[in-house]
Design an enzyme around this catalytic site. Structure first.
Site, PDB file in Angstrom:
ATOM      1  N   SER A 255     -40.003 -20.745 -78.377  1.00 14.03           N
ATOM      2  CA  SER A 255     -38.554 -20.838 -78.436  1.00 14.03           C
ATOM      3  C   SER A 255     -38.092 -22.258 -78.197  1.00 14.03           C
ATOM      4  O   SER A 255     -38.781 -23.066 -77.582  1.00 14.03           O
ATOM      5  CB  SER A 255     -37.932 -19.925 -77.386  1.00 14.03           C
ATOM      6  OG  SER A 255     -38.263 -20.429 -76.102  1.00 14.03           O
ATOM      7  N   LYS A 256     -36.889 -22.496 -78.681  1.00 15.64           N
ATOM      8  CA  LYS A 256     -36.267 -23.799 -78.576  1.00 15.64           C
ATOM      9  C   LYS A 256     -36.121 -24.227 -77.124  1.00 15.64           C
ATOM     10  O   LYS A 256     -36.211 -25.396 -76.812  1.00 15.64           O
ATOM     11  CB  LYS A 256     -34.863 -23.690 -79.184  1.00 15.64           C
ATOM     12  CG  LYS A 256     -34.566 -24.717 -80.240  1.00 15.64           C
ATOM     13  CD  LYS A 256     -33.107 -24.617 -80.573  1.00 15.64           C
ATOM     14  CE  LYS A 256     -32.914 -24.686 -82.083  1.00 15.64           C
ATOM     15  NZ  LYS A 256     -31.574 -24.447 -82.504  1.00 15.64           N
TER      16      LYS A 256
END
Ligand code: GLU
Length: 490
Positions: A255-256
């Site tokens: 994930s970012k």
């Protein structure tokens, strides 16, 4: 017998940037195509208008080009089976959807979003799988005709058979099966007239003669719907390979929040495309031995879908850094120069002029101390601007009350040098230390602090050589003044 030509595609939705997972999908497709003398297609899946982002397609193409993954057919390239942008193929999807309606394998649905939402909530409350209740499947043909005539908004839904087991084979997941009870009557054409991913994907893979579908695992749940569509149309199903998920180091889905996921971010930091590609190739695939460093050419030779694993692949930035450094080792300063210049042009130093020769020397001094080229600006800003502060720990250790006197002497000695290079700075410093009767180490530390502001970096004489006599003298004189002030404040 002439065997069928291998045709694969990378089919991104242009949602803004190329995700590292997308780059892996593109890479595996590319490698598979190249090693089989096949065709690598780029197809833009832009049928979700709510997610449309201006400039995303251009950005995607540019990033693929940067990575060296050139495609054979696709936007800007053409090919026999175009257009390769789904929003330019709407008539095709509508035609096939109509065909399914005529054959009673799909049906019009006029339910309002409100009704669907209410139905979903009721089913969820009962703890049941939320799927469409087929209200519109029972409409009579005259009811349908009348609604169409009066322009009632509609979608077209696929009719999923009851109580059937859908089986398929995936080259990575092997045999997979799922009950049709768990499959919703999937919308094929949305109320805006655009197809959904499922219809467009199947139609295009067929019309574009795709032989192998290689994509991320998140698409595995869609396969049963696709299998049904292939069978409804009477089309052959391409070979399927679903690549393992990419994970953060804590094993959650990449994930970012835990780091960069856009290829552009890695490019902007000055990771080499060779390093990034090498690292990405190993996210799910391994060569079966200890080797870890590969060029794109070597990957084309070595890659095989059989060696792609099922379990999630951890995106470990330390590993990327190490691999990238191995590729930095293979590059000359000249080869890395454009990357550094590009980084400078986006930095606060963009309006300053640095000669190519200067920058090449900086790269030479720093290349073993960084993992990516922006690391040069992060770790040694002193090559681009004089230090604005001085490391207090190093200062208290190495800056004594006599230091300014020693440095004044050193400045005197440096001023007499003509076009000095590394060795000249060194002997001038040695002579000054001797004349002063102090250990040269003491002077070396103080000079390092004065010119760079920090206690670590390349060899001092390399730094002096790069900065040049005038700048060195200026910085030493400036430091004598500044440090007095900094001390007074502390
Ligand atoms: N458009 C899908 C995506 O954004 C492609 C999935 C597929 O390759 O079928 O990733």
């Amino acid at each position: 017998m002439i065997s069928e030509q291998i045709r694969v595609r990378f089919a991104p939705s242009p949602t803004g940037y190329l995700h590292v997972g997308g780059l892996r999908t593109a890479l595996y497709n590319y490698l598979f195509a190249r090693q089989n003398n096949g065709v690598f297609i780029l197809r833009i899946e832009d049928t979700d208008r709510s997610r449309y982002v201006e400039g995303a397609v251009e950005n995607l193409i540019e990033t693929l080009k940067w990575a060296g993954l050139d495609y054979d057919e696709g936007p800007g390239k053409g090919g026999e089976y175009g257009p390769y942008v789904q929003s330019q193929r709407l008539d095709i999807y509508r035609k096939y959807a109509k065909q399914l309606v005529e054959e009673k394998k799909a049906y019009y649905c006029f339910c309002t979003p409100e009704r669907l939402e209410q139905m979903r909530q009721e089913l969820e409350q009962k703890g049941e799988f939320a799927k469409y209740d087929r209200f519109c499947l029972n409409l009579s043909s005259s009811e349908i005709e009348q609604k169409l005539k009066s322009n009632t908004p509609y979608v077209i839904r696929m009719k999923v058979p009851d109580n059937t087991t859908i089986k398929f084979y995936d080259l990575i997941r092997k045999d997979v099966e799922i009950s049709s009870q768990l499959i919703d009557d999937q919308v094929l054409i949305k109320s805006d007239g655009y197809p959904t991913y499922h219809l467009a994907n199947v139609v295009d893979d067929h019309l574009m003669k795709v032989t192998h579908v290689i994509r991320g695992e998140e698409w595995l749940p869609s396969v049963p719907k696709h299998i049904l569509l292939y069978s409804y149309f009477g089309w052959e199903i391409p070979a399927l390979a679903h690549l393992p998920l990419l994970l953060n180091t804590d094993k959650t889905k990449l994930s970012k929040r835990q780091g960069d996921v856009a290829v552009e971010d890695y490019r902007a930091k000055g990771y080499l495309k060779e390093g990034l590609i090498n690292f990405i190739a190993l996210l799910g695939w391994n060569p079966g031995d200890e080797r870890e460093i590969f060029t794109l050419e070597e990957l084309i030779q070595e890659f095989s879908i059989e060696r792609v694993g099922k379990s999630g692949a951890v995106f470990n930035i330390d590993k990327l850094n190490w691999i990238n450094l191995q590729h930095i080792h293979k590059k000359t300063e000249k080869e890395m120069l454009p990357i550094l210049k590009e980084i400078i042009s986006r930095s606060k130093y963009k309006d300053q002029l640095f000669s190519d020769k200067y920058l090449e020397k900086v790269i030479h001094a720093m290349r073993e101390r960084i993992n990516y080229l922006a690391g040069i600006l992060e770790k040694s800003p002193y090559f681009f601007e004089p230090p604005s502060s001085y490391d207090p720990n190093y200062l208290s250790k190495h800056w004594k009350s006599e230091t300014p006197i020693w440095l004044d002497k050193l400045v005197e000695a440096f001023s007499k040098l003509e076009n000095p290079v590394k060795n000249d700075f060194e002997s001038a410093l040695n002579q000054t230390a001797e004349a002063l009767g102090v250990g040269r180490g003491k002077i070396i530390h103080a000079v390092r602090l004065a010119v760079s502001g920090v206690g670590e970096g390349p060899g001092l004489y390399d730094i002096l050589d790069i900065l040049g006599k005038e700048e060195v003298i200026n910085r030493i004189q400036q430091a004598i003044k500044n440090i007095k002030i900094q001390y007074a404040r502390e």
